[in-house]
Design an enzyme around this catalytic site. Structure first.
Site, PDB file in Angstrom:
ATOM      1  N   TYR A 126      42.291  98.243  94.032  1.00  0.00           N
ATOM      2  CA  TYR A 126      43.841  98.072  93.942  1.00  0.00           C
ATOM      3  C   TYR A 126      44.538  98.303  95.558  1.00  0.00           C
ATOM      4  O   TYR A 126      44.242  99.358  95.857  1.00  0.00           O
ATOM      5  CB  TYR A 126      44.041  99.236  92.968  1.00  0.00           C
ATOM      6  CG  TYR A 126      45.759  98.957  92.807  1.00  0.00           C
ATOM      7  CD1 TYR A 126      46.416  98.079  92.978  1.00  0.00           C
ATOM      8  CD2 TYR A 126      46.390 100.042  91.999  1.00  0.00           C
ATOM      9  CE1 TYR A 126      47.881  97.845  92.638  1.00  0.00           C
ATOM     10  CE2 TYR A 126      47.656  99.977  91.543  1.00  0.00           C
ATOM     11  CZ  TYR A 126      48.548  98.921  91.738  1.00  0.00           C
ATOM     12  OH  TYR A 126      49.732  98.784  91.670  1.00  0.00           O
ATOM     13  N   ILE A 182      47.126  91.581  86.548  1.00  0.00           N
ATOM     14  CA  ILE A 182      47.299  92.895  85.928  1.00  0.00           C
ATOM     15  C   ILE A 182      48.764  93.199  85.802  1.00  0.00           C
ATOM     16  O   ILE A 182      49.249  93.262  86.802  1.00  0.00           O
ATOM     17  CB  ILE A 182      46.663  93.944  86.714  1.00  0.00           C
ATOM     18  CG1 ILE A 182      45.193  93.792  86.681  1.00  0.00           C
ATOM     19  CG2 ILE A 182      47.072  95.043  86.091  1.00  0.00           C
ATOM     20  CD1 ILE A 182      44.340  95.020  87.380  1.00  0.00           C
ATOM     21  N   LYS A 196      42.600  93.999  92.618  1.00  0.00           N
ATOM     22  CA  LYS A 196      44.015  93.702  92.243  1.00  0.00           C
ATOM     23  C   LYS A 196      44.678  93.647  93.734  1.00  0.00           C
ATOM     24  O   LYS A 196      45.008  94.664  94.300  1.00  0.00           O
ATOM     25  CB  LYS A 196      44.651  94.733  91.394  1.00  0.00           C
ATOM     26  CG  LYS A 196      46.029  94.557  91.064  1.00  0.00           C
ATOM     27  CD  LYS A 196      46.494  95.864  90.344  1.00  0.00           C
ATOM     28  CE  LYS A 196      48.172  95.534  89.955  1.00  0.00           C
ATOM     29  NZ  LYS A 196      48.675  96.550  89.183  1.00  0.00           N
TER      30      LYS A 196
END
Length: 283
Positions: free
Chosen positions: A134, A208, A162
């Site tokens: 992330y 996301i 992400k």
């Protein structure tokens, strides 16, 4: 294991007594699944991972896996600026039966590339659960570079990223590097709702999403249209959602999305330990 399509970065609902609203969380899970999303994430940024307790985090992972019961992909927020804490959370997510764990780059400490490689390699070796990097430099102070991501993508247990930086050219550079290395299966997911359409056009495979908490059906439609190559329809859907994409970030996330859910009659509760943030967050 592929995590793709529309994955919702779920809010953490609280009761009036400021404890996790477990019944409300289950209600929200079913509402989102019924509206066509592909996966659900708990204890991410939108789920207030920085301020909830590890006990609350672990409990939400358990509830997510139990309530979903295989209907969509389950992703557990499991990051920390402490490698030891992150390892414990990743191991817990694996034991709980989550499909993947989302692991933020260590924040505040601002590790260099070699430190990031060491951090993620240690986590990958510690558990068998697939890991998603992330990258959100606006919050962490660290922007993981393309070379570092490409090196980590060689590890079997790290399946994607992400990407929540606003740099669209970085997506192209990353996809190009992955293709050169024969790592086409490494998944790139948008971390910004408003950049999902252009990112998919460059090779991302989903998002996301914060917006999908409020309008899961339409956000899922946007992603499905783009992934199928119907960019004309996807552009129309993007602009249908654009005002919502902007208004949900007029205050610090997750303040606006929780207030929107409150207006919709969905479980949201206050924000946990978020000083200076109005619209339903406790002081």
């Amino acid at each position: 294991m592929k995590i793709e399509g529309t994955v919702v970065a779920m809010v953490t609902p609280f009761t009036e007594d400021d404890v996790v609203d477990e019944a409300g969380l289950r209600e929200n899970i079913n509402y989102l699944i019924e509206n066509g999303v592909d996966g659900l994430l708990v204890a991410g940024t939108t789920g207030e991972s920085a301020t909830i307790t590890h006990e609350e985090q672990r409990r939400m992972i358990d509830i997510l896996v139990d309530e979903v019961n295989g209907r969509v992909r389950t992703v557990a927020g499991a990051g920390s600026n402490s490698s030891r804490e992150a390892m414990g959370l990743v191991e817990y997510a694996e034991d709980a039966g989550a499909d993947a764990a989302l692991v933020i780059t260590p924040y505040y400490n601002k590790p260099q590339p070699h430190g990031l490689i060491e951090h993620y390699t240690m986590l990958e070796e510690a558990a068998d659960i697939p890991l998603i990097i992330y990258n959100v430099p606006s919050r962490t102070g660290t922007d993981i570079d393309v070379d570092t991501v490409a090196e980590l993508a060689k590890l079997d247990g790290i399946i994607g990223i992400k990407e929540a930086s606003p740099d669209l050219d970085k997506v192209s550079m990353l996809r190009s590097r992955l293709m050169d290395l024969g790592l086409d299966d490494f998944t790139v997911l948008s971390g910004n709702d408003n950049l999902t359409l252009p990112m998919i056009s460059m090779g991302a495979e989903g998002v996301i999403s914060v917006v999908a908490n409020v309008d899961p059906a339409r956000m899922s439609r946007l992603v499905n249209e783009a992934l199928s190559g119907d960019f004309e329809s996807a552009m129309k859907t993007h602009y249908e959602l654009y005002s919502l994409m902007k208004v949900l970030f007029i205050e610090s996330n997750p303040v606006p999305v929780k207030e929107a859910l409150n207006m919709m009659g969905k479980a949201r509760g206050s924000c946990e330990d978020a000083p200076g943030t109005p619209a339903g967050c406790k002081p």
